[in-house]
Each structure stands twice: as structure tokens, then as C-alpha cells.
Design a protein around this motif. Structure first.
Motif, PDB file in Angstrom:
ATOM      1  N   PRO A   4      -0.078   9.941   9.100  1.00 22.71           N
ATOM      2  CA  PRO A   4       0.643   9.224   8.043  1.00 22.71           C
ATOM      3  C   PRO A   4      -0.318   8.524   7.085  1.00 22.71           C
ATOM      4  O   PRO A   4      -1.445   8.193   7.456  1.00 22.71           O
ATOM      5  N   ILE A   5       0.128   8.306   5.874  1.00 23.40           N
ATOM      6  CA  ILE A   5      -0.630   7.507   4.904  1.00 23.40           C
ATOM      7  C   ILE A   5      -0.014   6.110   4.928  1.00 23.40           C
ATOM      8  O   ILE A   5       1.066   5.883   4.364  1.00 23.40           O
ATOM      9  N   LEU A   6      -0.667   5.192   5.586  1.00 26.16           N
ATOM     10  CA  LEU A   6      -0.097   3.877   5.861  1.00 26.16           C
ATOM     11  C   LEU A   6      -0.462   2.874   4.769  1.00 26.16           C
ATOM     12  O   LEU A   6      -1.561   2.931   4.212  1.00 26.16           O
TER      13      LEU A   6
ATOM     14  N   TYR B 134      -0.653   0.613  18.878  1.00 24.27           N
ATOM     15  CA  TYR B 134      -0.582   1.118  17.501  1.00 24.27           C
ATOM     16  C   TYR B 134       0.846   1.036  16.973  1.00 24.27           C
ATOM     17  O   TYR B 134       1.084   0.543  15.853  1.00 24.27           O
ATOM     18  N   TYR B 135       1.809   1.472  17.762  1.00 19.29           N
ATOM     19  CA  TYR B 135       3.198   1.446  17.294  1.00 19.29           C
ATOM     20  C   TYR B 135       3.777   0.037  17.300  1.00 19.29           C
ATOM     21  O   TYR B 135       4.655  -0.284  16.484  1.00 19.29           O
ATOM     22  N   GLN B 136       3.246  -0.824  18.182  1.00 23.37           N
ATOM     23  CA  GLN B 136       3.624  -2.230  18.096  1.00 23.37           C
ATOM     24  C   GLN B 136       3.124  -2.830  16.788  1.00 23.37           C
ATOM     25  O   GLN B 136       3.815  -3.642  16.157  1.00 23.37           O
ATOM     26  N   MET B 137       1.927  -2.424  16.382  1.00 20.32           N
ATOM     27  CA  MET B 137       1.364  -2.898  15.123  1.00 20.32           C
ATOM     28  C   MET B 137       2.224  -2.441  13.943  1.00 20.32           C
ATOM     29  O   MET B 137       2.536  -3.231  13.041  1.00 20.32           O
ATOM     30  N   LEU B 138       2.631  -1.165  13.931  1.00 20.38           N
ATOM     31  CA  LEU B 138       3.467  -0.668  12.834  1.00 20.38           C
ATOM     32  C   LEU B 138       4.805  -1.384  12.799  1.00 20.38           C
ATOM     33  O   LEU B 138       5.336  -1.679  11.718  1.00 20.38           O
ATOM     34  N   LYS B 139       5.351  -1.667  13.967  1.00 20.50           N
ATOM     35  CA  LYS B 139       6.632  -2.376  14.017  1.00 20.50           C
ATOM     36  C   LYS B 139       6.496  -3.783  13.438  1.00 20.50           C
ATOM     37  O   LYS B 139       7.347  -4.251  12.685  1.00 20.50           O
ATOM     38  N   SER B 140       5.367  -4.453  13.793  1.00 22.41           N
ATOM     39  CA  SER B 140       5.119  -5.783  13.256  1.00 22.41           C
ATOM     40  C   SER B 140       4.879  -5.724  11.748  1.00 22.41           C
ATOM     41  O   SER B 140       5.392  -6.559  10.985  1.00 22.41           O
TER      42      SER B 140
ATOM     43  N   GLU C 170       6.670  -6.705   6.699  1.00 25.89           N
ATOM     44  CA  GLU C 170       6.109  -6.804   5.339  1.00 25.89           C
ATOM     45  C   GLU C 170       6.243  -5.489   4.587  1.00 25.89           C
ATOM     46  O   GLU C 170       6.365  -5.482   3.355  1.00 25.89           O
ATOM     47  N   TYR C 171       6.215  -4.382   5.324  1.00 21.66           N
ATOM     48  CA  TYR C 171       6.315  -3.048   4.726  1.00 21.66           C
ATOM     49  C   TYR C 171       7.495  -2.314   5.377  1.00 21.66           C
ATOM     50  O   TYR C 171       7.317  -1.588   6.360  1.00 21.66           O
ATOM     51  N   PRO C 172       8.711  -2.510   4.856  1.00 24.12           N
ATOM     52  CA  PRO C 172       9.920  -1.966   5.497  1.00 24.12           C
ATOM     53  C   PRO C 172       9.892  -0.455   5.685  1.00 24.12           C
ATOM     54  O   PRO C 172      10.556   0.066   6.591  1.00 24.12           O
ATOM     55  N   GLU C 173       9.108   0.272   4.876  1.00 27.92           N
ATOM     56  CA  GLU C 173       9.056   1.723   5.006  1.00 27.92           C
ATOM     57  C   GLU C 173       8.511   2.164   6.368  1.00 27.92           C
ATOM     58  O   GLU C 173       8.744   3.294   6.822  1.00 27.92           O
ATOM     59  N   LEU C 174       7.796   1.256   7.046  1.00 27.49           N
ATOM     60  CA  LEU C 174       7.240   1.602   8.351  1.00 27.49           C
ATOM     61  C   LEU C 174       8.287   1.650   9.461  1.00 27.49           C
ATOM     62  O   LEU C 174       7.994   2.072  10.586  1.00 27.49           O
TER      63      LEU C 174
END
Length: 390
Positions: free
Chosen positions: A362-364, A295-301, A305-309
Motif C-alpha cells: 500500500p501507499i500509506l 503494524y496493523y495496530q499502528m494503521l488502526k491507530s 487521523e487518516y480515515p482512509e486507513l
């Protein structure tokens, strides 16, 4: 009087044993005779299809083969063949339990007969393959493993996986061997060893390829109904954490990882939720760690595209300031948290326990509601903070 009775009984028994030995010796002489007539074949077939079948195991196999083939040709049947088949099967099951190195030559003799007449070897080739493997005789081990693990082998058989794993250690082309075994296996009934074999192949494949996904999907098609059948007698408070359920969680984790890698985040997040459901249902809690890591690898990737992550980089055991203006925190409230570097992100409060433990999500972007983060409320210098507990 009693003594005389005992002596007489012993004499009779000795005479009987001598007769049996004499008869057996005569049958062996007849068995190796160069030309056998029909009457002799009938006599031999009757003798060796009885309790004397064990005597064949001290005779050269060529004479056993000749006897059976001639009786089938001349008499139209072979009772010896039927009895031998049953006897060898019984012996094999015994030897798998009570293996003895001193009997290796006997095992080899039995296996030659079994394969010549296409009997069920009941794992005898496994015994020999494993024996030679454990004695570092690669050539002999390969010979016996190759008798078993060939195109069309039924992967729904049981107790082959130990031997298969060792066979693969001896090969340079284990991927091709596994593909052939899986692709050619009868697709009728399945068991956990079939799934373990899929996992052996999957873990050897390039994770970037569609072929990798193909075999994961095939394995899931087999595994899911097996798990459901296993779980049908569950009670609501039952935690199983069985091997078959762990296999299902493993396959879902690998599939999620694949979609994270190809940046199909919506599918990856669907698998995150599916994996979460399976973990809760089965009690395979060790997979929470794998799920969260992916999950956190996904957010990092996604942060490309979404720098706020980038807010979620290294958030373990970190404390975040609540910058929303709420006197009292309540479930379903949206709050904004700020990290030590001034980055902010929006969350929803899901649950509050004991006025201090706060569960938030979080609201992703793209995905919507993200995974739970378990925090504790800290008040410091009139400011409210949530500290991530994990």
C-alpha cells in the motif's frame, strides 16, 4: 609363596590405614585444643593443607576458622586456607552436577566457610536456594537467594537465571530488586542471561513510561553486539533462530509497540523495518506474526487521523476488486482496490508469479510504502480481483 606375599601386603596396608586414622585422630584432638602454640599451628597447617584437607569437613567450622586465622597471624600465611579454597570450589562443581538431599548439612557447612572467607561459592547458594524453594520452604529459600542476588551481583555470570526467576516469585517488590541488580551490575562482559534479566524487568514495567523505553534501549545496546558477534560466522544460506537472536527480535518488537502506543508512527515504522531485517537475517520467523500484528495496530491507530486507513480493518482472507483499468498487470504498476463496502485504497504491484500470485504494497499516508500483502488473482464475471491470502 604367592599367597604369603598377598597376606604380607594386606597386613602392611592395614597397618598403614590404622596409622593414618591414628594420625588423623591426633590432629583433630590438637585442632580443638584450647591454646595452640606456633609449632602446633605449623604442624596442623602442614597436615590440613595436604590430601587431608577433606578431614576438615567433619570438624566444627569454628575450629577451622580459628586455625586459619591463627596461622595467618602467627605464621604470616595459611596453606590450609589456600588448599581449602581450592577443595571447596572443586566440591561445589561436583555437587551442582550430583546433588544429593542427604548432603544438605554438608552444603550448608561449606557455604558458611565460603562466605566467611569470601571464597567463590561457584553456585552453591543457588543449590540451597533452589532446594528449599522446591520444598516449599520460602524462608530458607529467601535466605540463600538473598546471599547471591544483592547490589553489585555480576549479571554476566552464568547459570543464575533459573534461581533468579524463582527468587522473584517469592518477592512482592521484584521490580525494585531487578532494577537494583541491573543498575549495579558490572558493565564489562555480557551474556544471554543478562539480557533475559532485562526482559524480566521490562515485562514488569508500565509500557507507557519513559523508564520502560530506557531499559529496552539499554538491553538493545547489550544484545545487538552479542548477536552480531554470534552471526559473524554465518553463511548466506544459514538459518539460526537462536535464543540470543530471538531476544533481539523480542526487544525490537517491544520498542515498536511502545512507539505505536505513543503514536510516533515514523519511529514505529523505522522499527518495523529494522525488525524485518533482523527476522530475515536470523530466521526467527515466529516474529513475523508479532511484527504484522503491531503494524496493523499502528494503521488502526493512524486511521483516527487518516480515515482512509480503515480500509485495512479485518482484511485477512478478503477479496478486493481491481478498479484500475489494466488489461495486464505488471510490476511497478499502481492499482486501486475496492473492498466489499466500497472503500478504496491505492497499491503498487511489486511482483507477479505464475501469472496469478501478486505481491502488493500500500501507499500509506505519512509512512510511504507499507508492508507486503500476498494475494492471488481471481477473474470473475469479467472483473479482476485480488484475494488476500493471509
Amino acid at each position: 609363596m604367592k599367597k604369603n606375599n598377598i597376606d604380607c601386603s594386606t597386613i602392611v596396608q592395614n597397618v598403614y590405614l590404622k596409622f593414618i586414622k591414628y594420625l588423623g585422630d591426633k590432629m583433630k584432638e590438637l585442632l580443638v585444643k584450647e591454646n595452640l602454640v606456633k609449632e602446633e599451628l605449623s604442624l596442623l597447617d602442614e597436615y590440613y593443607s595436604s590430601e587431608h584437607v577433606d578431614e576438615l569437613l567433619v570438624v566444627d567450622n569454628k575450629y577451622i576458622v580459628r586455625l586459619i586465622e591463627l596461622t595467618e597471624k602467627e605464621l604470616g600465611f595459611s596453606l590450609t586456607k589456600t588448599e581449602l579454597k581450592s577443595y571447596l570450589l572443586t566440591l561445589t562443581f561436583e555437587y551442582r552436577v550430583f546433588f544429593c538431599e542427604d548432603d544438605i548439612n554438608l552444603y550448608i557447612k561449606m557455604l558458611e566457610l565460603i562466605y566467611y572467607f569470601s571464597f567463590d561459592d561457584a553456585g552453591l547458594a543457588y543449590i540451597l536456594g533452589d532446594y528449599y524453594f522446591n520444598n516449599n520452604n520460602k524462608t530458607e529459600a529467601l535466605k540463600y537467594y538473598k546471599l547471591i542476588f544483592k547490589k553489585g551481583f555480576n549479571l554476566s555470570n552464568e547459570e543464575y537465571f533459573y534461581s533468579l526467576s524463582r527468587y522473584l516469585e517469592l518477592l512482592d517488590n521484584k521490580i525494585n530488586v531487578l532494577k537494583e541488580l541491573i543498575d549495579s551490575s558490572p558493565k564489562e562482559e555480557y551474556n544471554i542471561e543478562f539480557i533475559d534479566t532485562y526482559l524480566l524487568l521490562i515485562n514488569c514495567l508500565d509500557k507507557k513510561t519513559e523508564e520502560y523505553l530506557k531499559y529496552i534501549d539499554e538491553a538493545l545496546t547489550i544484545t545487538t553486539p552479542l548477536v552480531r558477534d554470534y552471526q559473524k560466522d554465518y553463511t548466506n544460506d544459514m538459518i539460526s533462530d537462536s535464543d540470543i537472536e530471538r531476544n533481539l527480535c523480542e526487544l525490537l518488537s517491544l520498542k515498536m509497540e511502545y512507539y505505536v502506543f505513543i503514536k510516533d508512527y515514523l519511529t514505529a515504522y523505522e522499527l518495523y523495518n529494522e525488525l524485518t531485517k533482523e527476522i530475515r537475517l536470523s530466521g526467527c520467523t515466529r516474529y513475523y506474526h508479532a511484527r504484522d500484528l503491531l503494524y496493523y495496530q499502528m494503521l488502526k491507530s493512524m486511521s483516527e487521523e487518516y480515515p482512509e486507513l480503515k480500509f485495512f480493518d479485518n482484511i485477512s482472507n478478503k477479496m478486493f476488486k481491481i478498479i484500475s483499468d489494466f488489461d495486464v498487470l505488471k510490476p511497478n504498476q499502481q492499482i486501486v482496490l475496492e473492498d466489499e463496502n466500497g472503500k478504496t485504497f491505492k497499491f503498487v504491484i511489486i511482483n507477479i508469479r505464475d501469472n496469478k500470485d501478486v505481491d502488493i504494497v500500500p501507499i500509506l499516508p505519512l509512512l510511504g510504502i507499507g508492508c507486503f500483502i500476498y494475494t492471488t488473482l481471481i477473474i470473475k464475471n469479467n472483473n479482476k480481483y485480488l484475494k488476500n491470502l493471509f
